[in-house]
Design a protein around this motif. Sequence first.
Motif, PDB file in Angstrom:
ATOM      1  N   GLN A   1       0.835  -1.198   0.000  1.00  0.00           N
ATOM      2  CA  GLN A   1       0.000   0.000   0.000  1.00  0.00           C
ATOM      3  C   GLN A   1       0.869   1.247   0.000  1.00  0.00           C
ATOM      4  O   GLN A   1       1.924   1.279   0.651  1.00  0.00           O
ATOM      5  N   VAL A   2       0.436   2.246  -0.754  1.00  0.00           N
ATOM      6  CA  VAL A   2       1.086   3.549  -0.736  1.00  0.00           C
ATOM      7  C   VAL A   2       0.066   4.589  -0.293  1.00  0.00           C
ATOM      8  O   VAL A   2      -1.140   4.431  -0.489  1.00  0.00           O
ATOM      9  N   THR A   3       0.568   5.643   0.326  1.00  0.00           N
ATOM     10  CA  THR A   3      -0.250   6.814   0.615  1.00  0.00           C
ATOM     11  C   THR A   3       0.141   7.893  -0.375  1.00  0.00           C
ATOM     12  O   THR A   3       1.316   8.244  -0.490  1.00  0.00           O
ATOM     13  N   LEU A   4      -0.837   8.400  -1.119  1.00  0.00           N
ATOM     14  CA  LEU A   4      -0.589   9.389  -2.156  1.00  0.00           C
ATOM     15  C   LEU A   4      -1.063  10.772  -1.711  1.00  0.00           C
ATOM     16  O   LEU A   4      -2.068  10.893  -1.006  1.00  0.00           O
ATOM     17  N   ALA A   5      -0.340  11.801  -2.148  1.00  0.00           N
ATOM     18  CA  ALA A   5      -0.834  13.173  -2.020  1.00  0.00           C
ATOM     19  C   ALA A   5      -1.767  13.411  -3.200  1.00  0.00           C
ATOM     20  O   ALA A   5      -1.332  13.718  -4.310  1.00  0.00           O
ATOM     21  N   ALA A   6      -3.046  13.221  -2.973  1.00  0.00           N
ATOM     22  CA  ALA A   6      -4.026  13.311  -4.060  1.00  0.00           C
ATOM     23  C   ALA A   6      -5.398  13.547  -3.465  1.00  0.00           C
ATOM     24  O   ALA A   6      -5.661  13.228  -2.299  1.00  0.00           O
ATOM     25  N   HIS A   7      -6.260  14.112  -4.264  1.00  0.00           N
ATOM     26  CA  HIS A   7      -7.638  14.358  -3.853  1.00  0.00           C
ATOM     27  C   HIS A   7      -8.560  13.424  -4.617  1.00  0.00           C
ATOM     28  O   HIS A   7      -8.337  13.107  -5.783  1.00  0.00           O
TER      29      HIS A   7
ATOM     30  N   PRO B   1     -10.055   6.676   0.640  1.00  0.00           N
ATOM     31  CA  PRO B   1      -9.687   8.007   1.130  1.00  0.00           C
ATOM     32  C   PRO B   1      -9.033   7.918   2.504  1.00  0.00           C
ATOM     33  O   PRO B   1      -9.409   7.084   3.338  1.00  0.00           O
ATOM     34  N   ALA B   2      -8.052   8.761   2.730  1.00  0.00           N
ATOM     35  CA  ALA B   2      -7.374   8.817   4.028  1.00  0.00           C
ATOM     36  C   ALA B   2      -7.610  10.213   4.618  1.00  0.00           C
ATOM     37  O   ALA B   2      -8.715  10.740   4.534  1.00  0.00           O
ATOM     38  N   GLU B   3      -6.590  10.809   5.220  1.00  0.00           N
ATOM     39  CA  GLU B   3      -6.722  12.183   5.667  1.00  0.00           C
ATOM     40  C   GLU B   3      -6.974  13.074   4.446  1.00  0.00           C
ATOM     41  O   GLU B   3      -6.704  12.689   3.322  1.00  0.00           O
ATOM     42  N   HIS B   4      -7.489  14.283   4.685  1.00  0.00           N
ATOM     43  CA  HIS B   4      -7.793  15.173   3.565  1.00  0.00           C
ATOM     44  C   HIS B   4      -6.534  15.405   2.729  1.00  0.00           C
ATOM     45  O   HIS B   4      -5.452  15.679   3.254  1.00  0.00           O
ATOM     46  N   GLY B   5      -6.683  15.254   1.414  1.00  0.00           N
ATOM     47  CA  GLY B   5      -5.561  15.420   0.510  1.00  0.00           C
ATOM     48  C   GLY B   5      -4.692  14.196   0.385  1.00  0.00           C
ATOM     49  O   GLY B   5      -3.621  14.259  -0.217  1.00  0.00           O
ATOM     50  N   ARG B   6      -5.181  13.050   0.924  1.00  0.00           N
ATOM     51  CA  ARG B   6      -4.405  11.813   0.845  1.00  0.00           C
ATOM     52  C   ARG B   6      -5.322  10.652   0.479  1.00  0.00           C
ATOM     53  O   ARG B   6      -6.495  10.629   0.850  1.00  0.00           O
ATOM     54  N   ILE B   7      -4.745   9.683  -0.227  1.00  0.00           N
ATOM     55  CA  ILE B   7      -5.461   8.476  -0.628  1.00  0.00           C
ATOM     56  C   ILE B   7      -4.556   7.275  -0.387  1.00  0.00           C
ATOM     57  O   ILE B   7      -3.358   7.323  -0.673  1.00  0.00           O
ATOM     58  N   HIS B   8      -5.139   6.208   0.153  1.00  0.00           N
ATOM     59  CA  HIS B   8      -4.432   4.931   0.248  1.00  0.00           C
ATOM     60  C   HIS B   8      -4.738   4.108  -0.998  1.00  0.00           C
ATOM     61  O   HIS B   8      -5.908   3.901  -1.353  1.00  0.00           O
ATOM     62  N   VAL B   9      -3.705   3.618  -1.661  1.00  0.00           N
ATOM     63  CA  VAL B   9      -3.863   2.751  -2.822  1.00  0.00           C
ATOM     64  C   VAL B   9      -3.015   1.503  -2.575  1.00  0.00           C
ATOM     65  O   VAL B   9      -1.840   1.611  -2.213  1.00  0.00           O
ATOM     66  N   GLY B  10      -3.626   0.347  -2.773  1.00  0.00           N
ATOM     67  CA  GLY B  10      -2.867  -0.869  -2.506  1.00  0.00           C
ATOM     68  C   GLY B  10      -3.389  -2.047  -3.286  1.00  0.00           C
ATOM     69  O   GLY B  10      -4.341  -1.950  -4.058  1.00  0.00           O
ATOM     70  N   LEU B  11      -2.735  -3.196  -3.064  1.00  0.00           N
ATOM     71  CA  LEU B  11      -3.175  -4.433  -3.685  1.00  0.00           C
ATOM     72  C   LEU B  11      -2.826  -5.610  -2.786  1.00  0.00           C
ATOM     73  O   LEU B  11      -1.956  -5.524  -1.917  1.00  0.00           O
ATOM     74  N   ALA B  12      -3.556  -6.708  -3.004  1.00  0.00           N
ATOM     75  CA  ALA B  12      -3.286  -7.975  -2.326  1.00  0.00           C
ATOM     76  C   ALA B  12      -2.905  -8.989  -3.381  1.00  0.00           C
ATOM     77  O   ALA B  12      -3.592  -9.134  -4.399  1.00  0.00           O
ATOM     78  N   SER B  13      -1.800  -9.697  -3.122  1.00  0.00           N
ATOM     79  CA  SER B  13      -1.215 -10.548  -4.149  1.00  0.00           C
ATOM     80  C   SER B  13      -0.733 -11.863  -3.561  1.00  0.00           C
ATOM     81  O   SER B  13      -0.157 -11.883  -2.472  1.00  0.00           O
ATOM     82  N   PRO B  14      -0.923 -12.969  -4.289  1.00  0.00           N
ATOM     83  CA  PRO B  14      -0.312 -14.228  -3.860  1.00  0.00           C
ATOM     84  C   PRO B  14       1.163 -14.349  -4.257  1.00  0.00           C
ATOM     85  O   PRO B  14       1.817 -15.314  -3.888  1.00  0.00           O
ATOM     86  N   ASP B  15       1.667 -13.374  -5.012  1.00  0.00           N
ATOM     87  CA  ASP B  15       3.042 -13.422  -5.526  1.00  0.00           C
ATOM     88  C   ASP B  15       3.786 -12.157  -5.099  1.00  0.00           C
ATOM     89  O   ASP B  15       3.714 -11.125  -5.758  1.00  0.00           O
TER      90      ASP B  15
END
Length: 405
Positions: free
Chosen positions: A178-184, A208-222
């Motif tokens: 997971q990454v936290t992005l500076a994004a709306h 959505p995370a804190e204002h101006g931030r988004i969590h983006v991630g993935l779940a993977s078997p590899d």
Amino acid sequence: MNALTGITAEHLGTHTYRIVDVAVVGGGPAGALTAAAAAPAARTVLLERAPNRPPRCAGLIGPHGRAALDVPDDLVLAEIRRVRVRGPTGILWELTSKDAKAFVVDRARLDRLLVQRAREAGAQIHLGVAATGWKPGKLLTTRGEIVAPVVVGADGPRSGVARWAGLPQVPRLLVGLQVTLAAHGPRDSVDVFLGGVLPQGWFGWSVPAEHGRIHVGLASPDGRAATGVLEQLLALHFRGARVLDRAAGLIPVGTPPLTAREGVLLVGDAAGQVKPLSGGGLYYGALCARLAGLHAAEGPQHLGEYEIRWRKELAEQMAVGAAARRLLEDLTEDDMQQFMRTLQGSRVAAFLAQYGDIDRPASLLRAMLRRPALWAEGASLLGAVGGWRRLEELAIGLRSPPAKA
């Protein structure tokens, strides 16, 4: 952000600290809730070896999870009323509800709050102290031995407590990045990514995370391929957004055949007490942690009752969730497109928008079965993804002992 900053710690001495009734290893939500449940009736100590490690979680929970954790309003970052499933050709399906179906919580502050509640319940909190081994009646730590007839392993999917006590580990692990992005983005929406750059059986998310931030991630078997796929996902959907933080962790899938023996029990991720489809562990971990604390406080001879009770509590929900995960992993991209096209605009979709429950999939399925008007469309949906075999798998899940949650 430090997960437990602000929690004052008592320190163990260089030799045997004291005799306690219950020693909990791990200061995450499952460990803190276990300690809080045990402390009113038993001398309880909680050890957390890495109090400054940030939580590795998007913090998304359902209404039942929020109630189980007793999350106050000031820890809620966003209320989720819409979920969008995104595929390689765009939005495949969108569900919108007038009521909040999920909440994004500030995990760092929640962790601190739960540890503080454990302290207030009477537990001794020791930060920066690691468990290093176990033998019957004693927990070995970096600050000496703790004499404890019951040890609780709340120390994650690769539990050291499980290994030392000869308990089996969770049967399968996914890698979560997971990454936290500076994004709306929309504050009331969660996106789920399927297909495209994501191989079959993988899924990604945007929360959505804190204002101006988004969590983006993935779940993977590899795990070897996961970083590269995440970068492709970011380039496709979040091009130019600045990465503020990166996190990685293991997600247990399935439960070990045994989670308790005389003197030791496992809880939370260490016991595989997570939703099989999404990997979310806060709700199931909270339910099981309270049982763990109550039975641990009763003494080592009662730990078998914990095993029986938590499995009965979650059997149906986890069985249906596991069937849904098998469906996700078996879906080809064409299957997924057909399924979403069939779902879009159907009465089943409208039902999900009104009654959708991310915490209790079996309860939702039972509610659908009580509505004959949905059966024809439900059969059509199953026909798009494997027909009666899928219905049989879901039915087997519903034959599990009814969940009380």
